[in-house]
Design a protein around this motif. Structure first.
Motif: not given
Length: 435
Positions: A139-145
């Motif tokens: 969850y930390q490394v996923l691209s933020p919206d």
């Protein structure tokens, strides 16, 4: 702090309750005592003044004079309590911290913690080992919206820290009531709060220890309580505007947070510049101090485990409230748990009591909680429940004080069969831990 960081890095799937239990097993007096006993640490503890008449080096033979060796052996034996040896272990960690090199000041203390806890859950040999053990969660490394990026930018404008991983910040501001399905699997703030709580505690202790070298441990503990209390951190959350960014799905919080924020803002505006305006306000919803601690935890993780970001936050936003510690001299005495402890030990001279807390299992999908009880001579005199151990203990202490209201010492001894010796204190009710 060391054990909290280690548990956080090595057990990414544990929840806050598991962390608290596992940390307690690591740092409890029993574990420290067993570790010290295995390493024969007791051989080096001095409990009385040195006497040259009773000291004999190994390997020497007496040629003339009186032989005191048998007398010396008998007199040099001393009975050390379990807690005494555990205290020595903690003091060794403190000495190691103060002896650390300026560029790697935590390394020696980290090594000392590993030695005294003697457990695979903390096997770091230096500070860098913590981050080496940390695996970046998905969850930390996923691209933020867009919303997460916007939140990070707004918080950066307020507090100055730039997040490389905005989803960490989103997690720090997500209440446990918020459905995970709505947040792209961003976890709630509880894990980061556990970490941030330990970091804040450490930075406050370091500052007080350095500023007040002549103060005793009790004074330091009681004044640290004000700095890390939910009461102060809740007011700080409002001061920093963090309360506006909490994502939750709780009907009570929709009214509790605005009402509390209004009271704090009113108290500050009427304080004429006094920094302790928050002391006499009502308690904040627990989610607000949790947000502050989770934010610190998020900054720490985002920075690659740099303690400097915690120190920078403390210097800028916390310390201004505590330049003059004298105004908080009576803060600890107002806390229900401390007040109860003082009444039992000082007024009733009772030593056989404790304040214990345990988890209430969830039933049929309902949220669990924590039950705390005050026990005097094996009799439960009061209990309280809450979502956290800290608040459950406060409620139990408040109810116990109501039960004891107006009871004279003679009546107390008769009612509870108390025959404790005068001046003896309880080791089961550790005020620093209880609060």
């Amino acid at each position: 702090m060391a054990t909290s960081i280690s548990l956080f890095t090595q057990n990414p799937d544990d929840d806050e309750f598991d962390y608290h239990v596992n940390r307690m097993c690591l740092i409890c007096n029993k574990n420290l005592f067993n570790s010290a006993k295995k390493k024969e640490l007791y051989r080096y503890i001095r409990s009385r003044g040195f006497s040259r008449h009773l000291w004999y080096p190994d390997g020497l033979t007496l040629l003339r004079g009186r032989d005191h060796s048998k007398k010396a052996t008998a007199q040099n034996r001393h009975a050390l309590a379990e807690k005494t040896i555990a205290d020595v272990c903690e003091a060794l960690i403190g000495a190691s911290l103060l002896s650390g090199a300026p560029d790697h000041r935590f390394d020696m203390a980290v090594k000392a913690v590993t030695a005294v806890v003697d457990n695979p859950s903390h096997n770091a040999s230096c500070w860098k080992d913590y981050y080496a053990l940390y695996s970046l969660p998905k969850y930390q490394v996923l691209s933020p919206d867009g919303a997460e990026v916007n939140l990070a930018e707004r918080i950066e404008e307020k507090l100055g820290y730039h997040f490389k991983y905005p989803r960490l910040l989103r997690s720090a501001f997500t209440h446990p009531s918020f459905p995970s399905a709505w947040g792209r699997a961003v976890p709630c703030y509880q894990r980061l709060e556990f970490l941030g709580d330990a970091l804040l505690d450490m930075v406050c202790i370091e500052d007080l220890f350095a500023r007040f070298p002549d103060r005793d441990p009790q004074w330091l503990t009681e004044h640290k309580m004000a700095m890390v209390s939910n009461k102060f951190l809740g007011a700080l959350a409002v001061k920093l505007g963090l309360h506006r960014h909490l994502r939750h799905f709780s009907t009570p919080l929709q009214t509790q947070i605005p009402q509390y924020a209004e009271e704090i803002q009113t108290a500050e505006s009427e304080s004429e510049g006094a920094v302790d305006y928050w002391v006499d306000t009502k308690d904040s919803p627990k989610c607000l101090p949790d947000m502050v601690e989770a934010y610190l935890g998020a900054c720490f993780v985002d920075s690659g485990f740099k303690f400097e970001v915690v120190e920078a936050f403390y210097q800028r936003y916390v310390k201004p409230y505590f330049h003059d510690m004298a105004i908080y001299d009576t803060f600890a005495n107002k806390h229900p748990t401390t007040f109860l402890h003082n009444r039992l030990t000082l007024e009733y001279k009772c030593a056989n009591y404790c304040l214990k807390a345990g988890e209430i299992p969830a039933v049929d999908g309902s949220a669990g909680g924590v039950l705390a009880a005050v026990i005097v001579h094996d009799e439960v005199i009061a209990q309280g429940t809450s979502s956290s151990s800290r608040y459950a203990k406060v409620k139990a202490s408040q109810k116990a004080l109501e039960v004891l209201e107006g009871i004279l010492p003679t009546e107390f001894r008769k009612k509870y069969g108390c025959d404790c010796r005068e001046g003896q204190g309880s080791e089961d009710m550790d005020i620093g831990t209880a609060i």
